[in-house]
Design a protein around this motif. Sequence first.
Motif, PDB file in Angstrom:
ATOM      1  N   UNK A   1     -11.020 -31.881 -38.973  1.00 21.58           N
ATOM      2  CA  UNK A   1     -12.454 -32.038 -38.781  1.00 21.58           C
ATOM      3  C   UNK A   1     -13.128 -32.575 -40.039  1.00 21.58           C
ATOM      4  N   UNK A   2     -12.622 -32.174 -41.196  1.00 22.21           N
ATOM      5  CA  UNK A   2     -13.217 -32.595 -42.466  1.00 22.21           C
ATOM      6  C   UNK A   2     -12.583 -33.865 -43.033  1.00 22.21           C
ATOM      7  N   UNK A   3     -11.638 -34.450 -42.304  1.00 21.63           N
ATOM      8  CA  UNK A   3     -10.888 -35.577 -42.854  1.00 21.63           C
ATOM      9  C   UNK A   3     -11.693 -36.860 -42.932  1.00 21.63           C
ATOM     10  N   UNK A   4     -12.752 -36.963 -42.130  1.00 25.41           N
ATOM     11  CA  UNK A   4     -13.537 -38.187 -42.090  1.00 25.41           C
ATOM     12  C   UNK A   4     -15.023 -37.883 -42.010  1.00 25.41           C
ATOM     13  N   UNK A   5     -15.803 -38.668 -42.705  1.00 28.85           N
ATOM     14  CA  UNK A   5     -17.255 -38.604 -42.584  1.00 28.85           C
ATOM     15  C   UNK A   5     -17.633 -39.059 -41.180  1.00 28.85           C
TER      16      UNK A   5
ATOM     17  N   UNK B   1     -17.908 -50.673 -55.712  1.00 21.75           N
ATOM     18  CA  UNK B   1     -17.758 -49.238 -55.952  1.00 21.75           C
ATOM     19  C   UNK B   1     -16.397 -48.928 -56.556  1.00 21.75           C
ATOM     20  N   UNK B   2     -15.389 -49.672 -56.115  1.00 20.06           N
ATOM     21  CA  UNK B   2     -14.026 -49.442 -56.599  1.00 20.06           C
ATOM     22  C   UNK B   2     -13.758 -50.118 -57.937  1.00 20.06           C
ATOM     23  N   UNK B   3     -14.672 -50.978 -58.382  1.00 27.07           N
ATOM     24  CA  UNK B   3     -14.477 -51.688 -59.629  1.00 27.07           C
ATOM     25  C   UNK B   3     -13.431 -52.777 -59.538  1.00 27.07           C
TER      26      UNK B   3
ATOM     27  N   UNK C   1     -24.562 -49.446 -45.089  1.00 26.75           N
ATOM     28  CA  UNK C   1     -24.334 -50.013 -46.422  1.00 26.75           C
ATOM     29  C   UNK C   1     -22.882 -50.418 -46.655  1.00 26.75           C
ATOM     30  N   UNK C   2     -22.005 -50.108 -45.710  1.00 26.36           N
ATOM     31  CA  UNK C   2     -20.583 -50.376 -45.920  1.00 26.36           C
ATOM     32  C   UNK C   2     -20.279 -51.853 -45.655  1.00 26.36           C
TER      33      UNK C   2
ATOM     34  N   UNK D   1     -19.452 -44.760 -50.670  1.00 27.52           N
ATOM     35  CA  UNK D   1     -20.575 -45.618 -50.268  1.00 27.52           C
ATOM     36  C   UNK D   1     -21.251 -45.060 -49.025  1.00 27.52           C
ATOM     37  N   UNK D   2     -20.464 -44.692 -48.034  1.00 28.07           N
ATOM     38  CA  UNK D   2     -21.019 -44.165 -46.785  1.00 28.07           C
ATOM     39  C   UNK D   2     -21.732 -42.841 -47.019  1.00 28.07           C
ATOM     40  N   UNK D   3     -21.113 -41.955 -47.804  1.00 23.48           N
ATOM     41  CA  UNK D   3     -21.724 -40.652 -48.074  1.00 23.48           C
ATOM     42  C   UNK D   3     -23.051 -40.794 -48.818  1.00 23.48           C
ATOM     43  N   UNK D   4     -23.132 -41.771 -49.696  1.00 26.13           N
ATOM     44  CA  UNK D   4     -24.326 -41.943 -50.529  1.00 26.13           C
ATOM     45  C   UNK D   4     -25.417 -42.766 -49.849  1.00 26.13           C
TER      46      UNK D   4
END
Length: 203
Positions: free
Chosen positions: A97-101, A39-41, A30-31, A22-25
């Motif tokens: 560094x890549x673990x979190x948006x 999103x998770x259904x 929007x979270x 959701x955050x990436x998109x």
Amino acid sequence: MSPRGVAIPDLRDRLFAAAERVVAREGAAALTSRAVTAEAGCAKGVLHTHFAGLDEFISELVLDRFARSARHAEELSGRVGHGRVADNLAEVALALLDSLDPAVVGLAMTRPGASLHTRQALESGAPGFAAMQQSITGYLEAERQLGRVAQDIDAVTTALALVGAVHHLLMTRSPDAPLDARDTTERLVALLLGDGSQRVHTS
């Protein structure tokens, strides 16, 4: 959509992954709990059944990713004597560094409830930066015994400098400039090892 009363396997992971999508998109604004469950259904109330609220959910997402990075750092003990030391350290640093948006990190820092929950969990011993520092220190000391790093290297301070710098980058980097942070991390590893003339080889 799961029927009421039916357990959902790996629910936490499913909700966390949904939140990241959701955050990436759509961005941090929007979270919401409803956006995550949609999103998770899952049923709308599932998030609040397992977390005290959105602040705790965001904090637990961050803590989960920190714990994952700490486990990754533990794997350094199996790389002693293998590969380039700079490459091994850079891989761990870049994984953190890549673990979190950056947008998720921003939410965890700017929402007082999420920030407090995260800080209290880390102070209570939740795996995070202290565990990463300990793993890196142990790795450097082992590599020093093999003669693969300088004998006068201060393993404790080097680990602190690396983890502290990556923590700073993780918490302050802009979503629009992730590559700058990666380049800085790679150059920092080389500098700390006294290996500034050699490039770090990361995939």
